[in-house]
Design a protein around this motif. Sequence first.
Motif, PDB file in Angstrom:
ATOM      1  N   ALA A  15       0.867  -1.082  -0.129  1.00  0.00           N
ATOM      2  CA  ALA A  15      -0.084   0.095  -0.032  1.00  0.00           C
ATOM      3  C   ALA A  15       0.911   1.132  -0.052  1.00  0.00           C
ATOM      4  O   ALA A  15       0.619   2.221  -0.860  1.00  0.00           O
ATOM      5  CB  ALA A  15      -1.023   0.143   1.276  1.00  0.00           C
ATOM      6  N   THR A  16       1.861   1.263   0.830  1.00  0.00           N
ATOM      7  CA  THR A  16       2.756   2.287   0.757  1.00  0.00           C
ATOM      8  C   THR A  16       3.489   2.665  -0.460  1.00  0.00           C
ATOM      9  O   THR A  16       3.732   3.643  -0.803  1.00  0.00           O
ATOM     10  CB  THR A  16       3.704   2.533   2.186  1.00  0.00           C
ATOM     11  N   ARG A  17       3.896   1.367  -1.033  1.00  0.00           N
ATOM     12  CA  ARG A  17       4.561   1.717  -2.219  1.00  0.00           C
ATOM     13  C   ARG A  17       3.860   2.039  -3.523  1.00  0.00           C
ATOM     14  O   ARG A  17       4.093   3.013  -4.180  1.00  0.00           O
ATOM     15  CB  ARG A  17       5.226   0.173  -2.831  1.00  0.00           C
ATOM     16  N   MET A  18       2.493   1.863  -3.390  1.00  0.00           N
ATOM     17  CA  MET A  18       1.547   2.120  -4.270  1.00  0.00           C
ATOM     18  C   MET A  18       1.208   3.814  -3.978  1.00  0.00           C
ATOM     19  O   MET A  18       1.234   4.434  -5.139  1.00  0.00           O
ATOM     20  CB  MET A  18       0.362   1.485  -4.324  1.00  0.00           C
ATOM     21  N   LEU A  19       1.213   4.080  -2.915  1.00  0.00           N
ATOM     22  CA  LEU A  19       0.733   5.466  -2.517  1.00  0.00           C
ATOM     23  C   LEU A  19       1.845   6.263  -2.649  1.00  0.00           C
ATOM     24  O   LEU A  19       1.761   7.662  -3.132  1.00  0.00           O
ATOM     25  CB  LEU A  19       0.138   5.338  -1.151  1.00  0.00           C
ATOM     26  N   ALA A  20       3.140   5.763  -2.953  1.00  0.00           N
ATOM     27  CA  ALA A  20       4.444   6.502  -3.055  1.00  0.00           C
ATOM     28  C   ALA A  20       4.497   7.119  -4.659  1.00  0.00           C
ATOM     29  O   ALA A  20       5.157   7.945  -4.933  1.00  0.00           O
ATOM     30  CB  ALA A  20       5.692   6.146  -2.680  1.00  0.00           C
ATOM     31  N   ALA A  26      -4.956   7.542  -0.734  1.00  0.00           N
ATOM     32  CA  ALA A  26      -5.569   6.318   0.080  1.00  0.00           C
ATOM     33  C   ALA A  26      -6.763   6.908   0.154  1.00  0.00           C
ATOM     34  O   ALA A  26      -7.499   7.622   0.424  1.00  0.00           O
ATOM     35  CB  ALA A  26      -4.885   6.797   1.368  1.00  0.00           C
ATOM     36  N   LEU A  27      -7.979   5.551   0.179  1.00  0.00           N
ATOM     37  CA  LEU A  27      -9.238   5.409   0.519  1.00  0.00           C
ATOM     38  C   LEU A  27      -9.464   4.715   1.725  1.00  0.00           C
ATOM     39  O   LEU A  27      -9.005   3.724   1.768  1.00  0.00           O
ATOM     40  CB  LEU A  27      -9.943   4.785  -0.557  1.00  0.00           C
ATOM     41  N   ALA A 172      -1.474  11.136  23.008  1.00  0.00           N
ATOM     42  CA  ALA A 172      -1.836  10.119  22.209  1.00  0.00           C
ATOM     43  C   ALA A 172      -0.539  10.154  20.900  1.00  0.00           C
ATOM     44  O   ALA A 172       0.083  11.190  20.796  1.00  0.00           O
ATOM     45  CB  ALA A 172      -3.060   9.898  21.281  1.00  0.00           C
ATOM     46  N   SER A 173      -0.145   9.066  20.258  1.00  0.00           N
ATOM     47  CA  SER A 173       0.839   9.146  19.318  1.00  0.00           C
ATOM     48  C   SER A 173       0.535   8.456  17.973  1.00  0.00           C
ATOM     49  O   SER A 173      -0.426   7.547  18.263  1.00  0.00           O
ATOM     50  CB  SER A 173       2.335   8.696  19.782  1.00  0.00           C
ATOM     51  N   LEU A 174       1.092   8.594  16.917  1.00  0.00           N
ATOM     52  CA  LEU A 174       0.866   8.063  15.669  1.00  0.00           C
ATOM     53  C   LEU A 174       2.070   7.144  15.213  1.00  0.00           C
ATOM     54  O   LEU A 174       3.088   7.617  15.258  1.00  0.00           O
ATOM     55  CB  LEU A 174       0.488   9.055  14.476  1.00  0.00           C
ATOM     56  N   ALA A 175       1.567   5.967  14.588  1.00  0.00           N
ATOM     57  CA  ALA A 175       2.630   5.323  13.830  1.00  0.00           C
ATOM     58  C   ALA A 175       2.394   5.430  12.440  1.00  0.00           C
ATOM     59  O   ALA A 175       1.188   5.091  11.814  1.00  0.00           O
ATOM     60  CB  ALA A 175       2.418   3.647  14.227  1.00  0.00           C
ATOM     61  N   LEU A 176       3.437   5.898  11.681  1.00  0.00           N
ATOM     62  CA  LEU A 176       3.325   6.328  10.334  1.00  0.00           C
ATOM     63  C   LEU A 176       4.021   5.362   9.658  1.00  0.00           C
ATOM     64  O   LEU A 176       5.210   4.965   9.846  1.00  0.00           O
ATOM     65  CB  LEU A 176       3.786   7.587  10.039  1.00  0.00           C
ATOM     66  N   ASN A 177       3.420   4.769   8.497  1.00  0.00           N
ATOM     67  CA  ASN A 177       4.032   3.605   7.966  1.00  0.00           C
ATOM     68  C   ASN A 177       4.518   4.218   6.519  1.00  0.00           C
ATOM     69  O   ASN A 177       3.482   4.618   5.933  1.00  0.00           O
ATOM     70  CB  ASN A 177       3.430   2.398   7.676  1.00  0.00           C
ATOM     71  N   GLY A 178       5.585   4.185   5.982  1.00  0.00           N
ATOM     72  CA  GLY A 178       5.969   4.879   4.781  1.00  0.00           C
ATOM     73  C   GLY A 178       6.839   3.994   3.937  1.00  0.00           C
ATOM     74  O   GLY A 178       7.247   2.808   4.401  1.00  0.00           O
ATOM     75  N   LYS A 205       4.300  12.225   4.528  1.00  0.00           N
ATOM     76  CA  LYS A 205       5.087  12.228   3.212  1.00  0.00           C
ATOM     77  C   LYS A 205       4.421  11.380   2.336  1.00  0.00           C
ATOM     78  O   LYS A 205       3.557  10.520   2.690  1.00  0.00           O
ATOM     79  CB  LYS A 205       6.372  11.679   3.749  1.00  0.00           C
ATOM     80  N   PRO A 206       4.794  11.641   1.048  1.00  0.00           N
ATOM     81  CA  PRO A 206       4.340  10.658  -0.130  1.00  0.00           C
ATOM     82  C   PRO A 206       4.354   9.156   0.478  1.00  0.00           C
ATOM     83  O   PRO A 206       5.401   8.770   0.767  1.00  0.00           O
ATOM     84  CB  PRO A 206       5.026  10.981  -1.317  1.00  0.00           C
ATOM     85  N   GLY A 207       3.186   8.609   0.303  1.00  0.00           N
ATOM     86  CA  GLY A 207       3.482   7.142   0.341  1.00  0.00           C
ATOM     87  C   GLY A 207       3.026   6.751   2.003  1.00  0.00           C
ATOM     88  O   GLY A 207       2.750   5.442   2.117  1.00  0.00           O
ATOM     89  N   GLU A 208       2.958   7.726   2.766  1.00  0.00           N
ATOM     90  CA  GLU A 208       2.805   7.424   4.231  1.00  0.00           C
ATOM     91  C   GLU A 208       1.621   7.190   4.684  1.00  0.00           C
ATOM     92  O   GLU A 208       0.510   8.088   4.188  1.00  0.00           O
ATOM     93  CB  GLU A 208       3.477   8.527   5.148  1.00  0.00           C
ATOM     94  N   ILE A 209       1.221   6.420   5.467  1.00  0.00           N
ATOM     95  CA  ILE A 209      -0.017   5.962   5.955  1.00  0.00           C
ATOM     96  C   ILE A 209      -0.111   6.021   7.475  1.00  0.00           C
ATOM     97  O   ILE A 209       0.912   5.607   8.073  1.00  0.00           O
ATOM     98  CB  ILE A 209      -0.436   4.434   5.567  1.00  0.00           C
ATOM     99  N   ILE A 210      -1.328   6.653   7.977  1.00  0.00           N
ATOM    100  CA  ILE A 210      -1.423   6.373   9.485  1.00  0.00           C
ATOM    101  C   ILE A 210      -1.812   4.718   9.814  1.00  0.00           C
ATOM    102  O   ILE A 210      -2.769   4.385   9.553  1.00  0.00           O
ATOM    103  CB  ILE A 210      -2.257   7.261  10.093  1.00  0.00           C
TER     104      ILE A 210
END
Lengths: 331, 186
Positions: A15-20, A26-27, A172-178, A205-210
Amino acid sequence: MKQFAVVAPADLASATRMLAEPNRSALAGGVDLLDMLKQELAAPAELVNLKALGGLDRIESVPGGVLRIGPLVTLNQLAAAPAVRERHPALADSAAQAATPQVRNLATVGGNLAQRPRCWYFRNPDIVCLKKGGTKCYAVAGLNRYHAILGGGPSFIVHPSNLAPALIACDASLALNGPDGERKIAVGDFFTSPKVDPRRENVLKPGEIIAAIEVPAPPTGARSAYLEAREKQSFDWPLAAAVAILALNRAGEVVHARIVMGAVAPIPWRAPSAEKILLGAKLDRALADRAAEAALAGAAPLAHNAYKIPIARAMVRRAILRAGGVADEPA
Amino acid sequence: MANKVIVEININGDPVELLCEPRQSLLEVLRDVLELTGSKEGCLTGDCGACTVVIDGRPVCSCLMLGVEAAGKNVATVEGLASGMSLHVLQQKFLEHASLQCGICTPGVLMSAKALLDRNPNPTEAEIRYALAGNLCRCTGYDKIVRAVTDAAAALAGRTHPAHGTVPSETASGMAGEMLAKGEAK
Ligand SMILES: Cc1cc2nc3c(=O)[nH]c(=O)nc-3n(C[C@H](O)[C@H](O)[C@H](O)COP(=O)(O)OP(=O)(O)OC[C@H]3O[C@@H](n4cnc5c(N)ncnc54)[C@H](O)[C@@H]3O)c2cc1C
Ligand code: SF4
Ligand code: FES
Ligand code: FES
């Protein structure tokens, strides 16, 4: 609406590769994205459907009292979850008071944090303001009833998320995956002031997901409150919202304080000056008044939104009293 | 990219296979592809609730989701409420209480109310109003809608509503009844 394809990623990494790739979105629940697509404010070639990824729609209790909230948890799910209601009532209420039942069943926590602003100039496809790469903020000399009273300039949006102020108050904190892996940031550091870059609202950043929202256990004895004022009672965007999380000792003195406002600034607006007044002092109505005064001390209204200042002040005052268990009535 | 895709959805208990564009909303798929025009188009922005359908037990705005996202889901629309010409008790109570005037909001209101009663058979007035907060009605002033939902809950539970004697069980007659039965409230 332009044509697009909807693609289903196999896992988070793809998903992160596609979004980059350029021109991808992201939907999640699609509530905000569909609006943007209908107005042609966004015209991606592909929507990467996060709902194809399993396991992101759960709320898990992890050791240490941390709640790990999947980004695809809906606002209704969050509002109704017993663990959230018990430990973080302000967060549950911030979700329960957002939008309508039908929207809350679609809207996700991740999408709520990453949604675009509701400034009517931004949402008008015929207007190219600063946020869309133009040269000017039309709200400054235009119709600015619902715009920022704090932290504005050069764009004067208010951040639209109900959840963000509550999450910040909860530390709270967020884990961002890119594409470069995972990073963790405080929710308070996720949002970008227009002074840094008026074209964006957050640091994704481009490709990053919460990929997750982590809410630590509240401090011992802490109580929280979320309040918002609106024009319409049934449902509406808040004119101003306030979250207070307070812990008092046996003497009634404040030993932990978080005050965060929503719908008043381009980013969720924490009020450290109010927290400072509260800390170490005995909570009563006069103290709440002083803290609320301090929270709005820096307000700089535009031509049509000074009315929001006393409303925001009242929300802060009442949230403090409610969280502190002090009756809200004249002495 | 304009290629259509095949989507399978279970609609009102029937499996349906259809062809749609990825950009078509579920509302467009229902109305334009399947010609199920009971769900209404109001604002298209999530504000009015006229497009409300119930997916896997939850009311949602069908204008805010893509048709392709309904793949594999159970979608209930107002067309599925009545059995033949026999109205659902909610529809019956809407007629009795005159809970509709122009009727554009009615299919959406009925679906929100249906989802509420399935989940909470004995809601308080506040719960009814909270559950219907996303359904705008410009005609009735809401009170008659709330009364009909309260009365329908009582009827479903076999209780008698204080103000209304026993629950009538006749099938619908007359124009409004037929339109409601077809989900065609104008
Ligand atoms: C009538 C109405 C009233 C509303 N009132 C309120 C209100 O009072 N308070 C409030 O807070 N909100 C309100 N909203 C906004 C609503 O809550 C948001 O639009 C919704 O939460 C967005 O979530 P989503 O899952 O639908 O996001 P999407 O529409 O799917 O996505 C929104 C954006 O976030 C990105 N995104 C989504 N998920 C992720 C992720 N995990 N990681 C990275 N990026 C992601 C998408 O790419 C997109 O750019 C209202 C909306 C409507 C229609
Ligand atoms: S407030 Fe921001 S989004 Fe609105 S007109 Fe000004 S620059 Fe554009
Ligand atoms: S048409 Fe969907 S909410 Fe109005
Ligand atoms: S009956 Fe006309 S909008 Fe509700």
